[in-house]
Enzyme design. Structure first.
Site, PDB file in Angstrom:
ATOM      1  N   SER A   1      81.630  34.134  17.788  1.00 55.03           N
ATOM      2  CA  SER A   1      81.994  35.547  17.845  1.00 55.03           C
ATOM      3  C   SER A   1      81.905  36.111  19.257  1.00 55.03           C
ATOM      4  O   SER A   1      81.254  35.556  20.140  1.00 55.03           O
ATOM      5  CB  SER A   1      81.079  36.370  16.929  1.00 55.03           C
ATOM      6  OG  SER A   1      81.000  35.787  15.653  1.00 55.03           O
TER       7      SER A   1
HETATM    8  N1  SAH Z   1      77.620  32.954  14.010  1.00 53.71           N
HETATM    9  C1  SAH Z   1      78.523  31.933  14.565  1.00 53.71           C
HETATM   10  C2  SAH Z   1      79.981  32.265  14.387  1.00 53.71           C
HETATM   11  C3  SAH Z   1      80.372  32.227  12.995  1.00 53.71           C
HETATM   12  S1  SAH Z   1      82.027  31.809  12.612  1.00 53.71           S
HETATM   13  C4  SAH Z   1      78.212  31.664  16.004  1.00 53.71           C
HETATM   14  O1  SAH Z   1      77.341  32.319  16.586  1.00 53.71           O
HETATM   15  O2  SAH Z   1      78.847  30.764  16.569  1.00 53.71           O
HETATM   16  C5  SAH Z   1      81.773  31.830  10.861  1.00 53.71           C
HETATM   17  C6  SAH Z   1      81.115  30.596  10.326  1.00 53.71           C
HETATM   18  O3  SAH Z   1      80.873  30.822   8.941  1.00 53.71           O
HETATM   19  C7  SAH Z   1      81.978  29.354  10.415  1.00 53.71           C
HETATM   20  O4  SAH Z   1      81.302  28.333  11.087  1.00 53.71           O
HETATM   21  C8  SAH Z   1      82.241  28.991   8.950  1.00 53.71           C
HETATM   22  O5  SAH Z   1      82.336  27.609   8.721  1.00 53.71           O
HETATM   23  C9  SAH Z   1      81.028  29.591   8.271  1.00 53.71           C
HETATM   24  N2  SAH Z   1      81.175  29.841   6.835  1.00 53.71           N
HETATM   25  C10 SAH Z   1      82.275  30.226   6.154  1.00 53.71           C
HETATM   26  N3  SAH Z   1      82.006  30.343   4.845  1.00 53.71           N
HETATM   27  C11 SAH Z   1      80.688  30.041   4.688  1.00 53.71           C
HETATM   28  C12 SAH Z   1      79.806  29.965   3.559  1.00 53.71           C
HETATM   29  N4  SAH Z   1      80.229  30.238   2.322  1.00 53.71           N
HETATM   30  N5  SAH Z   1      78.528  29.625   3.790  1.00 53.71           N
HETATM   31  C13 SAH Z   1      78.067  29.338   5.036  1.00 53.71           C
HETATM   32  N6  SAH Z   1      78.863  29.368   6.128  1.00 53.71           N
HETATM   33  C14 SAH Z   1      80.156  29.718   5.958  1.00 53.71           C
END
Ligand code: SAH
Length: 213
Positions: free
Chosen positions: A63
């Site tokens: 993000s």
């Molecule tokens: N916080 C992260 C960015 C998140 S991007 C950082 O600092 O880099 C969103 C993430 O959520 C992705 O890696 C995706 O795979 C994950 N995601 C999506 N659905 C999810 C779920 N049901 N449970 C856990 N993670 C999930």
């Protein structure tokens, strides 16, 4: 010798994070400290200190720094808080949280991202973060209750298990919606929940096991 890019990080904070409205000194200090370039793939390293999301593989993104800082500030964290993150991704947000509180738990549904994040966090010496591969919609019931929960992928409704796993006084911040989402802050009270909408945001969708790609 590897540069730790402190000057670029300070510029990122001064040009983007502070002007965005972030004021909490502890959050600002964490943003100055955590080496974001270690959480992005080498090909994008040059852009690590620009205020935008970047690809981290598997169709996911790290993000935007100003949004990471804003969401973190909204949680009003205390050192003794136990925090759950859903969507570990690169592990960057988890590292920011780990600078601020004693205990961070993070759930990531894409197994290779979970193990990569775990490795990066380990290399940087974060011993207060645990990463688990799985569906974050369900939270982490064995570790509940949490003082704060941050969701960094967007569900189309607020997951009930996450509300259930908040301590009284606990805060949940998450984007809700399908394309453009509202960033919502929920707080558990003695008798129920308070809710506030902060802004509009755009996150990758929260996927569920069995979703069609
Ligand atoms: N916080 C992260 C960015 C998140 S991007 C950082 O600092 O880099 C969103 C993430 O959520 C992705 O890696 C995706 O795979 C994950 N995601 C999506 N659905 C999810 C779920 N049901 N449970 C856990 N993670 C999930």
């Amino acid at each position: 010798m590897k540069s730790n890019r402190q000057a670029e990080r300070n510029r990122m904070v001064d040009q983007y994070v502070v002007p965005h409205g972030v004021q909490d000194p502890a959050v600002i200090a964490a943003m100055r400290h955590v080496p974001r370039h270690r959480f992005v793939p080498g090909a994008y390293s040059l852009f690590a200190y620009v205020d935008g999301p970047l690809p981290i593989g598997h169709g996911q993104t790290i993000s935007q720094p100003s949004l990471v800082a804003e969401m973190t500030e909204q949680l009003k964290l205390k050192k003794t808080d136990k925090v759950l993150e859903i969507g570990t991704g690169s592990g960057y947000q988890a590292a920011i949280l780990a600078e601020l509180v004693d205990k961070v738990l993070s759930v990531e549904i894409v197994e290779p991202l979970a193990s990569q994040a775990e490795q990066t966090l380990g290399e940087l010496g974060y011993t207060n973060v645990r990463v688990r591969a799985g569906d974050g919609y369900q939270g982490w019931p064995e570790e509940a209750p949490f003082d704060a929960i941050i969701v960094t992928a967007a569900p189309d409704h607020v997951p009930q298990p996450l509300l259930d796993q908040l301590a009284v006084g606990g805060r949940l911040i998450l984007p809700v919606g399908r394309d453009i989402q509202t960033l919502q802050l929920h707080r558990r009270t003695e008798t129920g929940y308070e809710r506030r909408t902060i802004t509009l945001v755009r996150f990758v969708p929260l996927v569920r096991p069995g979703d069609n790609k």
